[in-house]
Structures are given as structure tokens and as C-alpha cells.
Design an enzyme around this catalytic site. Structure first.
Site, PDB file in Angstrom:
ATOM      1  N   CYS A  49      28.774  35.188  33.448  1.00 10.37           N
ATOM      2  CA  CYS A  49      27.763  35.735  34.347  1.00 10.37           C
ATOM      3  C   CYS A  49      27.515  37.192  33.957  1.00 10.37           C
ATOM      4  O   CYS A  49      28.450  38.005  33.987  1.00 10.37           O
ATOM      5  CB  CYS A  49      28.279  35.640  35.782  1.00 10.37           C
ATOM      6  SG  CYS A  49      27.199  36.432  36.995  1.00 10.37           S
ATOM      7  N   CYS A 100      20.903  36.164  31.715  1.00  8.90           N
ATOM      8  CA  CYS A 100      21.461  35.534  32.912  1.00  8.90           C
ATOM      9  C   CYS A 100      21.812  34.120  32.465  1.00  8.90           C
ATOM     10  O   CYS A 100      20.976  33.446  31.831  1.00  8.90           O
ATOM     11  CB  CYS A 100      20.438  35.502  34.043  1.00  8.90           C
ATOM     12  SG  CYS A 100      20.938  34.470  35.435  1.00  8.90           S
TER      13      CYS A 100
HETATM   14  N1  DGL Z   1      24.285  33.568  36.297  1.00 12.02           N
HETATM   15  C1  DGL Z   1      24.287  34.936  36.681  1.00 12.02           C
HETATM   16  C2  DGL Z   1      24.102  35.877  35.490  1.00 12.02           C
HETATM   17  O1  DGL Z   1      24.377  35.527  34.367  1.00 12.02           O
HETATM   18  C3  DGL Z   1      23.427  35.415  37.812  1.00 12.02           C
HETATM   19  C4  DGL Z   1      22.824  34.593  38.859  1.00 12.02           C
HETATM   20  C5  DGL Z   1      22.886  35.276  40.248  1.00 12.02           C
HETATM   21  O2  DGL Z   1      21.987  36.035  40.626  1.00 12.02           O
HETATM   22  O3  DGL Z   1      23.892  35.029  40.908  1.00 12.02           O
HETATM   23  O4  DGL Z   1      23.727  37.007  35.664  1.00 12.02           O
END
Ligand code: DGL
Length: 279
Positions: free
Chosen positions: A90, A205
Site C-alpha cells: 500500500c 496505489c
Molecule cells: N491500496 C492503497 C495504496 O496503495 C490505497 C487505497 C486507500 O485509499 O486505502 O495506496
């Protein structure tokens, strides 16, 4: 202790090492894009996927509160699963809490996921690069530092989308997602000047690579959509000190901090061969 007993003990420790899983963490189901690559590169490992869906979306959280939340959660995760390494799949979390996690849990190697600004700057021809991320990731000092360190020769546009992570979650679960809504979110990535136009969009993301085909279809012109998942998996593999124990089908688990993933999410996890684990 006699030689045989020592050898026996060492053998047991090695076996225990073999079974230590790799923990993959995200706010939701976006980290599956990293898990997918990690499994290809480390087929002999067992994985524990943890989604902090109770805190989703991370993109809009206050930085201090989010740091506290993730560092506290990891205390429990590490005690319960004893992973050999932890992959923070993330960007929104990694650009904020990697240092805090490493300080708080020095015995665990952490692999982060941060915007692929360096490879984008090396690859671009037009020097117009966009970073498509959450509002949290685009405002991080970490992201600004990456640009300062590796991309000063480029014009880097940071695009923080409020809605795309949610749209991606819906898309991954198989729900209908409105093309116009997606087109609106990616539109600011595309810049055209007299000298040229954007040729690389960094998918900063982990939710977004699931939508890469939709982005390609809706993009005003073709660009390279940079997904760092494979590089993260390679980095994770390089940190492993033991080889794996050949997991059986169903050994990998997914845990949701809400304790109540909905039906389509449970189906998705089954599709990924992840059994539901207890919080
Ligand atoms: N999957 C997350 C990232 O790589 C973010 C998604 C969220 O806003 O929670 O930043």
C-alpha cells in the site's frame, strides 16, 4: 548438549523457519496485485494477506492517526503470525509509516511499496510523467523527496484521486463501474504541451493495476502504465533467508480487520485461493 541433540534442534528451527509466512498488508483488496506477483516469484511460500478494511480508504486519513493505527495493528499481526517478512502493499501506508514500523518492530524485515518515480524518470522520453495515487500519497513528504532525488529533470504531475480506490474495489469485485467516472479521475494525468505529452503514468496505489485495462481503453492517448508489483515481489524474495515448505492448496489465508467481508469479497478471496482467517 550433545551433537545429535544440537543437530535435531537446528533441524527443528530450520523447519519452523520454512513455515513462517510472508505477510502482505493493504487497506483493502488492492494489495492482491502485489500478492499475485509475489506468489509467482515465491511459489514455495505461505502467505497471510491482511486487509484493514475497517480503516479503508487510507487515502483520506489524518497522518498521525493513521500512523498510530497501523503501528498498533502490526503489534497484533506480528505476534499472531510471526511472518519472516512483511510486505506493505500500500503506497498510502508505506509513504507514511515504514520508518515507524521498522523502529517499532526491528526484528521484522519490512518491504514497502512507494511510487515508482525513479523508474518512470529513467524511462520517459517526453519528460512528462504523472503519478496517479490517493490524496494521502500525493501530499506525503516521502513522495516529494522521491521527485527531488530522482526526477528533477522531469515535470511530474501528482494526481490524488479521492474516488479511484473505491471504484477499483467495486471493479475488482465484479460490480459495474461507470466509464465516465473513471475517465474523470484519470483525465488530469494527461498533459499536452508544445514539446510533447505525458508518456508514463505511475500506478501509485496498489488498487489501480486491477483497472489498467479500463484505463488503457479510456486514455486519451497510449501511455506506459507503470505497475511496481513485480519489483516489490523481487525485493521481498531477495530478503528471504530460507526456502519455503511447499504450501498445500488452502494454506494461504486472508484476514479482514472488520471481521465481516461481504459476499463478493469472500468469493474474490476464494478465487485467489485464500481461505478466510480469523481477525
Ligand atoms: N491500496 C492503497 C495504496 O496503495 C490505497 C487505497 C486507500 O485509499 O486505502 O495506496
Amino acid at each position: 548438549m550433545g551433537q545429535t541433540a544440537t543437530a535435531l534442534l537446528e533441524g527443528r528451527e530450520a523447519l519452523a523457519g520454512l513455515d513462517r509466512p510472508i505477510l502482505v498488508f493493504d487497506s483493502g483488496i488492492g494489495g492482491l496485485t502485489v500478492l499475485r506477483e509475489a506468489r509467482v516469484l515465491m511459489p514455495d511460500r505461505r502467505f497471510v494477506y491482511i486487509a484493514d478494511d475497517a480503516g479503508f480508504p487510507y487515502g483520506v486519513w489524518d497522518e498521525e492517526a493513521l500512523t498510530r493505527r497501523i503501528v498498533t495493528l502490526f503489534g497484533g499481526f506480528l505476534a499472531r503470525h510471526d511472518p519472516e517478512i512483511a510486505v506493505i502493499a500500500c503506497n498510502t501506508a508505506s509513504t507514511l509509516v515504514l520508518d515507524d514500523l521498522r523502529r517499532a518492530y526491528p526484528a521484522t524485515p519490512f518491504v514497502g511499496t512507494v511510487p515508482a518515480i525513479k523508474p518512470a524518470a529513467e524511462r520517459t522520453r517526453s519528460r512528462l510523467v504523472s503519478v496517479l495515487a490517493t490524496p494521502g500519497t500525493v501530499k506525503r513528504a516521502y513522495t516529494r523527496d522521491l521527485i527531488q532525488s530522482f526526477a528533477t529533470q522531469c515535470h511530474v504531475r501528482l494526481v490524488g484521486s479521492e474516488n479511484l480506490a473505491r471504484l477499483a474495489e467495486a471493479h475488482i469485485r465484479g460490480d459495474e463501474v461507470d466509464d465516465e467516472a473513471v475517465a474523470k479521475e484519470i483525465a488530469p494525468c494527461f498533459i499536452e504541451t508544445k514539446e510533447g505529452r505525458t508518456d508514463i503514468v505511475v500506478l501509485a496505489c496498489t488498487h489501480y493495476p486491477f483497472m489498467a485495462n479500463v484505463f488503457r481503453r479510456l486514455a486519451p492517448w497510449p501511455v506506459d502504465w507503470l505497475d511496481p508489483a513485480e519489483a516489490i515481489a523481487r525485493r521481498a524474495r531477495s530478503l528471504l533467508s530460507s526456502s519455503g515448505a511447499q504450501p498445500e492448496h488452502g494454506d494461504d489465508i486472508a484476514i479482514f480487520t472488520s471481521g465481516q467481508p461481504d459476499f463478493s469479497t469472500r468469493r474474490l478471496m476464494q478465487g485467489f485461493g485464500l481461505a478466510q482467517g480469523a481477525v
